[in-house]
Design a protein around this motif. Sequence first.
Motif, PDB file in Angstrom:
ATOM      1  N   TYR A 115       0.552   2.904  12.438  1.00 23.81           N
ATOM      2  CA  TYR A 115       1.339   1.696  12.226  1.00 23.81           C
ATOM      3  C   TYR A 115       2.779   2.098  11.934  1.00 23.81           C
ATOM      4  O   TYR A 115       3.031   2.941  11.062  1.00 23.81           O
ATOM      5  CB  TYR A 115       0.775   0.891  11.052  1.00 23.81           C
ATOM      6  N   THR A 116       3.724   1.503  12.631  1.00 22.69           N
ATOM      7  CA  THR A 116       5.133   1.785  12.375  1.00 22.69           C
ATOM      8  C   THR A 116       5.683   0.747  11.407  1.00 22.69           C
ATOM      9  O   THR A 116       5.778  -0.433  11.737  1.00 22.69           O
ATOM     10  CB  THR A 116       5.955   1.775  13.681  1.00 22.69           C
ATOM     11  N   ALA A 117       5.998   1.219  10.209  1.00 21.33           N
ATOM     12  CA  ALA A 117       6.612   0.350   9.199  1.00 21.33           C
ATOM     13  C   ALA A 117       8.110   0.307   9.480  1.00 21.33           C
ATOM     14  O   ALA A 117       8.756   1.356   9.573  1.00 21.33           O
ATOM     15  CB  ALA A 117       6.342   0.892   7.803  1.00 21.33           C
ATOM     16  N   GLU A 118       8.640  -0.888   9.636  1.00 22.31           N
ATOM     17  CA  GLU A 118      10.053  -1.065   9.947  1.00 22.31           C
ATOM     18  C   GLU A 118      10.734  -1.862   8.846  1.00 22.31           C
ATOM     19  O   GLU A 118      10.074  -2.519   8.044  1.00 22.31           O
ATOM     20  CB  GLU A 118      10.196  -1.785  11.282  1.00 22.31           C
ATOM     21  N   GLY A 119      12.041  -1.817   8.824  1.00 25.92           N
ATOM     22  CA  GLY A 119      12.806  -2.593   7.847  1.00 25.92           C
ATOM     23  C   GLY A 119      12.781  -1.990   6.458  1.00 25.92           C
ATOM     24  O   GLY A 119      13.021  -2.701   5.471  1.00 25.92           O
ATOM     25  N   LEU A 120      12.506  -0.706   6.360  1.00 25.89           N
ATOM     26  CA  LEU A 120      12.515  -0.051   5.052  1.00 25.89           C
ATOM     27  C   LEU A 120      13.951   0.163   4.601  1.00 25.89           C
ATOM     28  O   LEU A 120      14.877   0.176   5.410  1.00 25.89           O
ATOM     29  CB  LEU A 120      11.774   1.285   5.143  1.00 25.89           C
ATOM     30  N   THR A 121      14.133   0.339   3.304  1.00 29.88           N
ATOM     31  CA  THR A 121      15.455   0.552   2.740  1.00 29.88           C
ATOM     32  C   THR A 121      15.637   2.034   2.427  1.00 29.88           C
ATOM     33  O   THR A 121      14.772   2.641   1.780  1.00 29.88           O
ATOM     34  CB  THR A 121      15.635  -0.285   1.458  1.00 29.88           C
ATOM     35  N   ALA A 122      16.730   2.597   2.883  1.00 27.33           N
ATOM     36  CA  ALA A 122      17.009   4.014   2.647  1.00 27.33           C
ATOM     37  C   ALA A 122      17.021   4.329   1.162  1.00 27.33           C
ATOM     38  O   ALA A 122      17.364   3.481   0.326  1.00 27.33           O
ATOM     39  CB  ALA A 122      18.350   4.377   3.278  1.00 27.33           C
ATOM     40  N   SER A 123      16.602   5.538   0.818  1.00 33.26           N
ATOM     41  CA  SER A 123      16.594   6.043  -0.563  1.00 33.26           C
ATOM     42  C   SER A 123      15.728   5.199  -1.487  1.00 33.26           C
ATOM     43  O   SER A 123      16.001   5.085  -2.678  1.00 33.26           O
ATOM     44  CB  SER A 123      18.018   6.138  -1.127  1.00 33.26           C
ATOM     45  N   THR A 124      14.682   4.578  -0.930  1.00 31.80           N
ATOM     46  CA  THR A 124      13.754   3.761  -1.722  1.00 31.80           C
ATOM     47  C   THR A 124      12.362   4.361  -1.602  1.00 31.80           C
ATOM     48  O   THR A 124      11.935   4.729  -0.518  1.00 31.80           O
ATOM     49  CB  THR A 124      13.736   2.300  -1.211  1.00 31.80           C
ATOM     50  N   GLU A 125      11.675   4.471  -2.727  1.00 29.50           N
ATOM     51  CA  GLU A 125      10.310   4.999  -2.717  1.00 29.50           C
ATOM     52  C   GLU A 125       9.342   3.847  -2.482  1.00 29.50           C
ATOM     53  O   GLU A 125       9.413   2.820  -3.156  1.00 29.50           O
ATOM     54  CB  GLU A 125       9.999   5.669  -4.052  1.00 29.50           C
ATOM     55  N   TYR A 126       8.448   4.016  -1.525  1.00 33.55           N
ATOM     56  CA  TYR A 126       7.445   3.002  -1.204  1.00 33.55           C
ATOM     57  C   TYR A 126       6.052   3.558  -1.490  1.00 33.55           C
ATOM     58  O   TYR A 126       5.768   4.706  -1.179  1.00 33.55           O
ATOM     59  CB  TYR A 126       7.517   2.592   0.272  1.00 33.55           C
ATOM     60  N   THR A 127       5.215   2.723  -2.069  1.00 33.56           N
ATOM     61  CA  THR A 127       3.809   3.051  -2.252  1.00 33.56           C
ATOM     62  C   THR A 127       3.033   2.236  -1.240  1.00 33.56           C
ATOM     63  O   THR A 127       3.294   1.044  -1.068  1.00 33.56           O
ATOM     64  CB  THR A 127       3.343   2.685  -3.682  1.00 33.56           C
ATOM     65  N   TRP A 128       2.078   2.897  -0.539  1.00 29.85           N
ATOM     66  CA  TRP A 128       1.315   2.165   0.461  1.00 29.85           C
ATOM     67  C   TRP A 128      -0.152   2.517   0.347  1.00 29.85           C
ATOM     68  O   TRP A 128      -0.530   3.567  -0.149  1.00 29.85           O
ATOM     69  CB  TRP A 128       1.859   2.392   1.853  1.00 29.85           C
ATOM     70  N   SER A 129      -0.986   1.566   0.785  1.00 30.59           N
ATOM     71  CA  SER A 129      -2.427   1.771   0.774  1.00 30.59           C
ATOM     72  C   SER A 129      -3.011   1.000   1.945  1.00 30.59           C
ATOM     73  O   SER A 129      -2.370   0.124   2.519  1.00 30.59           O
ATOM     74  CB  SER A 129      -3.037   1.280  -0.540  1.00 30.59           C
ATOM     75  N   VAL A 130      -4.228   1.350   2.304  1.00 27.27           N
ATOM     76  CA  VAL A 130      -4.898   0.668   3.411  1.00 27.27           C
ATOM     77  C   VAL A 130      -6.343   0.402   3.018  1.00 27.27           C
ATOM     78  O   VAL A 130      -6.966   1.211   2.333  1.00 27.27           O
ATOM     79  CB  VAL A 130      -4.793   1.484   4.720  1.00 27.27           C
ATOM     80  N   LYS A 131      -6.847  -0.749   3.417  1.00 25.85           N
ATOM     81  CA  LYS A 131      -8.205  -1.157   3.082  1.00 25.85           C
ATOM     82  C   LYS A 131      -8.938  -1.495   4.387  1.00 25.85           C
ATOM     83  O   LYS A 131      -8.419  -2.221   5.227  1.00 25.85           O
ATOM     84  CB  LYS A 131      -8.176  -2.397   2.191  1.00 25.85           C
ATOM     85  N   ALA A 132     -10.133  -0.941   4.532  1.00 27.96           N
ATOM     86  CA  ALA A 132     -10.953  -1.256   5.693  1.00 27.96           C
ATOM     87  C   ALA A 132     -11.657  -2.576   5.452  1.00 27.96           C
ATOM     88  O   ALA A 132     -12.173  -2.841   4.361  1.00 27.96           O
ATOM     89  CB  ALA A 132     -11.981  -0.156   5.920  1.00 27.96           C
ATOM     90  N   ILE A 133     -11.684  -3.417   6.483  1.00 30.76           N
ATOM     91  CA  ILE A 133     -12.337  -4.722   6.401  1.00 30.76           C
ATOM     92  C   ILE A 133     -13.540  -4.670   7.345  1.00 30.76           C
ATOM     93  O   ILE A 133     -13.402  -4.303   8.510  1.00 30.76           O
ATOM     94  CB  ILE A 133     -11.384  -5.864   6.836  1.00 30.76           C
ATOM     95  N   GLY A 134     -14.718  -5.042   6.844  1.00 28.09           N
ATOM     96  CA  GLY A 134     -15.923  -4.977   7.638  1.00 28.09           C
ATOM     97  C   GLY A 134     -16.249  -6.299   8.293  1.00 28.09           C
ATOM     98  O   GLY A 134     -15.945  -7.354   7.766  1.00 28.09           O
ATOM     99  N   ASP A 135     -16.867  -6.198   9.452  1.00 25.67           N
ATOM    100  CA  ASP A 135     -17.275  -7.409  10.156  1.00 25.67           C
ATOM    101  C   ASP A 135     -18.754  -7.723   9.913  1.00 25.67           C
ATOM    102  O   ASP A 135     -19.291  -8.659  10.469  1.00 25.67           O
ATOM    103  CB  ASP A 135     -16.989  -7.298  11.655  1.00 25.67           C
ATOM    104  N   GLY A 136     -19.413  -6.907   9.092  1.00 28.51           N
ATOM    105  CA  GLY A 136     -20.807  -7.169   8.752  1.00 28.51           C
ATOM    106  C   GLY A 136     -21.799  -6.672   9.779  1.00 28.51           C
ATOM    107  O   GLY A 136     -22.989  -6.859   9.617  1.00 28.51           O
ATOM    108  N   SER A 137     -21.337  -6.021  10.820  1.00 23.60           N
ATOM    109  CA  SER A 137     -22.290  -5.512  11.825  1.00 23.60           C
ATOM    110  C   SER A 137     -22.465  -4.006  11.642  1.00 23.60           C
ATOM    111  O   SER A 137     -21.660  -3.340  11.026  1.00 23.60           O
ATOM    112  CB  SER A 137     -21.794  -5.820  13.235  1.00 23.60           C
ATOM    113  N   ARG A 138     -23.535  -3.537  12.175  1.00 25.35           N
ATOM    114  CA  ARG A 138     -23.804  -2.096  12.082  1.00 25.35           C
ATOM    115  C   ARG A 138     -23.750  -1.482  13.438  1.00 25.35           C
ATOM    116  O   ARG A 138     -23.994  -2.043  14.416  1.00 25.35           O
ATOM    117  CB  ARG A 138     -25.189  -1.868  11.494  1.00 25.35           C
TER     118      ARG A 138
END
Length: 89
Positions: free
Chosen positions: A66-89
Amino acid sequence: MKSITVNYTTGGDTPVTPVNLVAPANLAATNVTATTATLSWDKVENASSYTLKIGDKEIENAVPPYTAEGLTASTEYTWSVKAIGDGSR
């Protein structure tokens, strides 16, 4: 005394067994510039989508990389990602 009648039917679709998803692994930020960064992670088995959080902003249906755009220079960003399940196997 008033009575309430509840009608219901049985049948229909069989509920799907929920799937426990693991957390996405190997999170990495590459190609970092003053205003962009490429965020990647390992795909999770049985995940139907991912929700990416960068600071206070949530992006639903994010796809790695994923390309994160619009970030601000010299700023620290914290990021995380969560998997979402569709309930199928």
